[in-house]
Motif scaffolding. Structure first.
Motif, PDB file in Angstrom:
ATOM      1  N   TYR A  66       0.859  -1.181   0.000  1.00 45.09           N
ATOM      2  CA  TYR A  66       0.000   0.000   0.000  1.00 45.09           C
ATOM      3  C   TYR A  66       0.897   1.234   0.000  1.00 45.09           C
ATOM      4  CZ  TYR A  66      -3.451  -3.398   1.577  1.00 45.09           C
ATOM      5  OH  TYR A  66      -4.254  -4.498   1.668  1.00 45.09           O
ATOM      6  N   THR A  67       0.778   2.034  -1.033  1.00 44.50           N
ATOM      7  CA  THR A  67       1.591   3.247  -1.125  1.00 44.50           C
ATOM      8  C   THR A  67       0.699   4.458  -0.888  1.00 44.50           C
ATOM      9  OG1 THR A  67       3.023   2.153  -2.713  1.00 44.50           O
ATOM     10  CG2 THR A  67       3.193   4.546  -2.585  1.00 44.50           C
ATOM     11  N   ALA A  68       1.070   5.242   0.136  1.00 42.38           N
ATOM     12  CA  ALA A  68       0.277   6.429   0.453  1.00 42.38           C
ATOM     13  C   ALA A  68       0.761   7.619  -0.361  1.00 42.38           C
ATOM     14  CB  ALA A  68       0.376   6.740   1.938  1.00 42.38           C
ATOM     15  N   GLU A  69       2.059   7.845  -0.293  1.00 42.23           N
ATOM     16  CA  GLU A  69       2.690   8.929  -1.038  1.00 42.23           C
ATOM     17  C   GLU A  69       4.151   8.550  -1.157  1.00 42.23           C
ATOM     18  OE1 GLU A  69       3.412  12.350   1.968  1.00 42.23           O
ATOM     19  OE2 GLU A  69       1.531  11.407   2.554  1.00 42.23           O
ATOM     20  N   ALA A  70       4.927   9.377  -1.847  1.00 42.81           N
ATOM     21  CA  ALA A  70       6.327   9.023  -2.068  1.00 42.81           C
ATOM     22  C   ALA A  70       7.027   8.745  -0.743  1.00 42.81           C
ATOM     23  CB  ALA A  70       7.025  10.152  -2.803  1.00 42.81           C
ATOM     24  N   GLY A  71       7.655   7.587  -0.655  1.00 42.93           N
ATOM     25  CA  GLY A  71       8.433   7.262   0.530  1.00 42.93           C
ATOM     26  C   GLY A  71       7.623   6.777   1.708  1.00 42.93           C
ATOM     27  N   LYS A  72       6.322   6.587   1.545  1.00 41.78           N
ATOM     28  CA  LYS A  72       5.485   6.122   2.654  1.00 41.78           C
ATOM     29  C   LYS A  72       4.670   4.914   2.194  1.00 41.78           C
ATOM     30  CE  LYS A  72       5.450  10.415   5.149  1.00 41.78           C
ATOM     31  NZ  LYS A  72       4.738  11.519   5.720  1.00 41.78           N
ATOM     32  N   GLU A  92      12.259   6.890   5.208  1.00 45.14           N
ATOM     33  CA  GLU A  92      13.481   6.110   5.449  1.00 45.14           C
ATOM     34  C   GLU A  92      13.613   5.621   6.882  1.00 45.14           C
ATOM     35  OE1 GLU A  92      15.266   4.899   3.137  1.00 45.14           O
ATOM     36  OE2 GLU A  92      14.219   5.974   1.574  1.00 45.14           O
ATOM     37  N   GLN A  93      12.493   5.534   7.581  1.00 48.88           N
ATOM     38  CA  GLN A  93      12.461   4.855   8.877  1.00 48.88           C
ATOM     39  C   GLN A  93      11.587   3.615   8.695  1.00 48.88           C
ATOM     40  OE1 GLN A  93      11.757   7.578  12.336  1.00 48.88           O
ATOM     41  NE2 GLN A  93      11.476   9.063  10.713  1.00 48.88           N
ATOM     42  N   PHE A  94      11.946   2.548   9.427  1.00 49.21           N
ATOM     43  CA  PHE A  94      11.274   1.268   9.194  1.00 49.21           C
ATOM     44  C   PHE A  94      10.825   0.647  10.509  1.00 49.21           C
ATOM     45  CE2 PHE A  94      14.894   1.890   6.344  1.00 49.21           C
ATOM     46  CZ  PHE A  94      14.204   2.166   5.177  1.00 49.21           C
ATOM     47  N   TRP A  95       9.603   0.144  10.508  1.00 46.02           N
ATOM     48  CA  TRP A  95       9.072  -0.560  11.674  1.00 46.02           C
ATOM     49  C   TRP A  95       8.442  -1.867  11.204  1.00 46.02           C
ATOM     50  CZ3 TRP A  95       8.561   4.640  10.911  1.00 46.02           C
ATOM     51  CH2 TRP A  95       9.017   5.495  11.926  1.00 46.02           C
ATOM     52  N   THR A 124      10.057  -0.278  -3.149  1.00 47.45           N
ATOM     53  CA  THR A 124      11.150   0.679  -3.247  1.00 47.45           C
ATOM     54  C   THR A 124      10.624   2.107  -3.244  1.00 47.45           C
ATOM     55  OG1 THR A 124      10.984   0.237  -5.585  1.00 47.45           O
ATOM     56  CG2 THR A 124      12.860  -0.709  -4.438  1.00 47.45           C
ATOM     57  N   SER A 125      11.426   2.980  -2.673  1.00 50.73           N
ATOM     58  CA  SER A 125      11.033   4.385  -2.671  1.00 50.73           C
ATOM     59  C   SER A 125      11.354   4.993  -4.042  1.00 50.73           C
ATOM     60  CB  SER A 125      11.761   5.113  -1.557  1.00 50.73           C
ATOM     61  OG  SER A 125      13.111   4.768  -1.584  1.00 50.73           O
ATOM     62  N   SER A 126      11.035   6.241  -4.181  1.00 54.68           N
ATOM     63  CA  SER A 126      11.153   6.881  -5.493  1.00 54.68           C
ATOM     64  C   SER A 126      12.619   7.075  -5.883  1.00 54.68           C
ATOM     65  CB  SER A 126      10.454   8.236  -5.444  1.00 54.68           C
ATOM     66  OG  SER A 126      10.762   8.959  -6.596  1.00 54.68           O
ATOM     67  N   ARG A 155      20.458  11.025   0.316  1.00 57.48           N
ATOM     68  CA  ARG A 155      20.556  11.083   1.780  1.00 57.48           C
ATOM     69  C   ARG A 155      21.264   9.832   2.272  1.00 57.48           C
ATOM     70  NH1 ARG A 155      15.526  11.786   0.370  1.00 57.48           N
ATOM     71  NH2 ARG A 155      14.926   9.720   1.073  1.00 57.48           N
ATOM     72  N   PRO A 156      21.950   9.913   3.425  1.00 59.80           N
ATOM     73  CA  PRO A 156      22.640   8.726   3.949  1.00 59.80           C
ATOM     74  C   PRO A 156      21.667   7.606   4.322  1.00 59.80           C
ATOM     75  CG  PRO A 156      23.260  10.709   5.189  1.00 59.80           C
ATOM     76  CD  PRO A 156      22.158  11.097   4.262  1.00 59.80           C
ATOM     77  N   SER A 157      20.405   7.930   4.598  1.00 66.05           N
ATOM     78  CA  SER A 157      19.466   6.916   5.080  1.00 66.05           C
ATOM     79  C   SER A 157      18.911   6.024   3.969  1.00 66.05           C
ATOM     80  CB  SER A 157      18.307   7.603   5.808  1.00 66.05           C
ATOM     81  OG  SER A 157      17.723   8.576   4.974  1.00 66.05           O
ATOM     82  N   VAL A 158      19.177   6.373   2.716  1.00 63.11           N
ATOM     83  CA  VAL A 158      18.684   5.529   1.614  1.00 63.11           C
ATOM     84  C   VAL A 158      19.449   4.202   1.631  1.00 63.11           C
ATOM     85  CG1 VAL A 158      18.455   5.350  -0.893  1.00 63.11           C
ATOM     86  CG2 VAL A 158      18.052   7.535   0.242  1.00 63.11           C
ATOM     87  N   THR A 159      18.719   3.085   1.488  1.00 58.01           N
ATOM     88  CA  THR A 159      19.328   1.770   1.693  1.00 58.01           C
ATOM     89  C   THR A 159      20.496   1.510   0.744  1.00 58.01           C
ATOM     90  OG1 THR A 159      17.194   0.951   2.393  1.00 58.01           O
ATOM     91  CG2 THR A 159      18.852  -0.690   1.833  1.00 58.01           C
TER      92      THR A 159
END
Lengths: 247, 426
Positions: A66-72, A92-95, A124-126, A155-159
């Motif tokens: 389920y994609t809400a918006e870019a990156g979510k 870029e945070q994961f739970w 995958t994110s955008s 950003r450094p947080s991108v996998t």
């Protein structure tokens, strides 16, 4: 010494084409990204098959993304052995949420990457927001002109901190990618297959060769994207726990 | 032996109602569950009071040799209701016999819905809140025993709960009748009416929590927890809790001065003590080669003090010595069995260190875990292998008590325990 006129023209042409390529590369990346799943407010069913050395399917898992918006994005596990598990990827945070628990487990990008499901690869994110084009060059593909895009994470947080993406130079269809970790170690190699989707084409299958796990191959198949309004509460890990049964 | 409670009877009706509803709205109802079969074998004997008692009077009926259990869980889930039930047959084999217990439990049974800006839950629910791997001090509603060789199924608490969410924060308030189903009978913990709350904030990529609990018997406790992910491979976390009232085990005064050093009643008493605190800090690291590490250190102020264990050891030694001198063996053995009551507590040692390493090879995971009781308590080593199949998983685990001969770890049950099991999901 008399300047070599033809050399000068060639240098000027190269400079000019480099500037044009820079723009073209950005456009190619944007258009390549549009072929991929993960458009806002969509639900898409995904099947992941792990393949053995002989090509036989050793494991199969089903997910809904389920994609809400870019990156979510929220990934819901559907297979019997994983049913009730969910993963939230937001900025870029994961739970990870396990059934029968009120506790969302914060996981690191590496844990997300190495999970059984390769959840990070499913949703995958955008590419456009997460990567910057640092170079491009023509690339020889079978029977068509391709472009090789050298991408660095914004950003450094991108996998995957670096990606070498091969796209069709004319249509911008993504063909393959080499994905690198922060340590510049090659993590995975991906091949993309597009298929008809409504009036256009979209990503239908990705085949990953895992360079970290003895060349293990994973085939990710995408269903048809459906319009789905993702509730805002799902994007809060505490709200996702209480989302209950997700269709 | 067969146990069923009012919850099981009430849940049968809920199950029938859900089944009827489900047949009419089959597309909205999800049915799932799993079945587990585990066998365990205990090897060697410890230097603990039960072994000493058996040596004195020859009665080994409390010394476990092994056993196993079969259990199944069925879960029905709907958008507005969840129901799960588990049935277990547990067999324990002793020196000189064995016994089986059949149990049926409702794990969860609740309804949920929206009420304005709140999401409301009513019924029996599992609610686990805290961060951490080996120890979670702020699980103030749901208590989990974190060091079982085979993870037990969690049984929820009866509650009324309301949640509120914003984009990066949430608040939870609940009132529950808290019943610690895993607590040993010796702790004499009665069901307690509690009110508890949790606040959550995501600030600059860090998860922050605030906890509050007020209990009719246990008083007020407050807690804080945080999780951060400083790099792609590492996470750091911590949780601390202070509580007003704690239940703790002590010794009744004077049993050692009784006739022949024998007590006429169990000298281990449970009393209400004053304030205490608990805290844990830990780190996880996951490498690209599918190697993961956990290091955790914690203080548990609810566990007995080192002085308690010194007195306990001294008393055990006294009883063993006097029993060996030709006194009434049955009486000394009985006193030693009372001493074993102290080992039934959920948390035994205050200063703890846990290290865990796990490596995945495709669907096979190998793991090794060491729990150290710092300052002479000894340690426990657990190694395991688990294999994931498509619908099933296989597990093999071995736990060994190690450390100094007089250390607490060497007083527990047998010297080592092997557990092997299979779990099938449907």
């Amino acid at each position: 010494m008399k300047p070599n006129r033809s050399l000068l023209v060639a240098v000027l042409a190269l400079c000019s084409s480099a500037g044009a390529l820079s723009m073209d590369a950005q456009t190619l990346l944007r258009r390549a990204n549009e072929f991929r799943a993960g458009r806002p407010d969509t639900r898409i069913d995904v099947t992941v098959k792990a393949l053995g050395a002989d090509g036989a399917v050793s494991k199969e898992r089903a997910y809904s993304v389920y994609t809400a918006e870019a990156g979510k994005t929220v990934v819901v596990m559907r297979s019997p052995s994983e049913v009730g598990q969910k993963v939230l990827m937001a900025d870029e945070q994961f739970w990870m949420v396990l059934p029968n628990s009120q506790r969302p487990m914060r996981i690191t990008p590496m844990q997300k990457l190495l999970g059984d499901a390769s959840v990070g690869d499913i949703a995958t994110s955008s590419w456009v927001g997460d990567y910057e084009v640092v170079g491009s060059a023509p690339h020889s593909c079978e029977a068509r002109a391709c472009e090789k895009l050298d991408l660095r994470a914004a950003r450094p947080s991108v996998t995957y901190q670096r990606m070498v993406l091969i796209v069709d130079a004319v249509t911008a269809k993504p063909i393959s990618a080499d994905l690198y970790l922060q340590s510049d170690k090659l993590a995975k190699q991906a091949r993309f297959t597009l298929g008809k989707s409504g009036s256009g084409e979209s990503l239908q299958e990705m085949v990953f060769r895992d360079a970290l796990a003895n060349g293990k191959t994973t085939r990710i198949s995408y269903g048809v994207a459906q319009k789905y309004s993702v509730p805002k509460t799902w994007l809060n890990p505490m709200g996702l726990i209480h989302s209950g049964q997700i269709d | 032996m067969r146990r069923t409670g009012p919850w099981v009877r009430a849940s049968r009706r809920l199950l029938v109602a859900l089944a009827c509803y489900g047949s009419a709205h089959a597309q909205d109802l999800t049915v799932g569950g799993d079945a587990r079969l585990y066998l365990r074998s205990t090897t060697g004997t410890s230097g603990g009071p039960l072994s000493s008692a058996a040596q004195l009077d020859g009665d080994g009926s409390l010394l476990e040799r092994g056993g196993g259990f079969w259990d199944g869980m069925l879960r029905l889930a709907h958008r507005h209701a969840v129901f799960s039930v588990a049935g277990t047959v547990d067999h324990v084999s002793h020196h000189g016999g064995g016994s089986s217990v059949r149990t049926a439990r409702v794990l969860e049974g609740y309804v949920t819905g929206d009420a304005g800006a709140f999401k409301v839950f009513a019924g029996k629910r599992v609610v686990s809140w805290d961060v951490g791997y080996g120890f979670r001090p702020n699980d103030v509603v749901q208590s989990e025993y974190r060091h079982a060789l085979v993870a037990p199924r969690l049984e929820g608490q009866v509650m009324l709960q309301a949640d509120w969410y914003s984009e990066r924060s949430s608040a939870t308030v609940l009132a529950a009748r808290q019943r610690d189903t895993g607590a040993p009978p010796a702790m004499d913990l009665h069901p307690e009416g509690i009110v508890a709350g949790r606040g959550y904030w995501n600030v600059d990529g860090n998860d922050l929590y605030l906890f509050l609990k007020a209990g009719r018997l246990s008083g007020i406790s407050t807690g804080l927890a945080a999780v951060t992910v400083p790099s792609e491979s590492t996470s750091l976390y911590g949780s601390v809790r202070t509580l007003e009232q704690r239940r703790t085990m002590t010794f009744a005064s004077g049993p050692a001065n009784a006739v022949g050093g024998l007590a006429s009643s169990n000298p281990v008493l449970v009393t209400d003590a004053g304030r205490a605190w608990q805290g844990v800090i830990g780190a996880t690291w996951t490498g690209p080669q599918r190697l993961s590490l956990i290091a955790e250190v914690w203080w548990d102020g609810l566990a007995p003090s080192a002085t308690f264990w010194r007195d306990w050891q001294a008393r055990n030694a006294q009883l063993r010595a006097m029993g060996g001198l030709g006194g009434p063996a049955a009486a000394y053995a009985g006193n030693l069995r009372w001493q074993a009551t102290a080992l039934e507590q959920r948390s035994l040692w205050r200063r703890n260190l846990l290290l865990r390493a796990a490596k995945k090879f495709d669907d096979l995971e190998l793991s090794a875990e060491a729990l150290a009781w710092i300052d002479g308590g000894g340690w426990m080593l657990t190694v395991g292998a688990s294999q994931d199949l498509d619908r099933a998983s296989l597990e093999l685990r071995w736990r060994q008590s190690l450390g100094p001969q007089g250390g607490l770890a060497r007083q527990l049950g047998g010297a080592g325990t092997l557990a092997a099991g299979v779990k099938v999901a449907f």
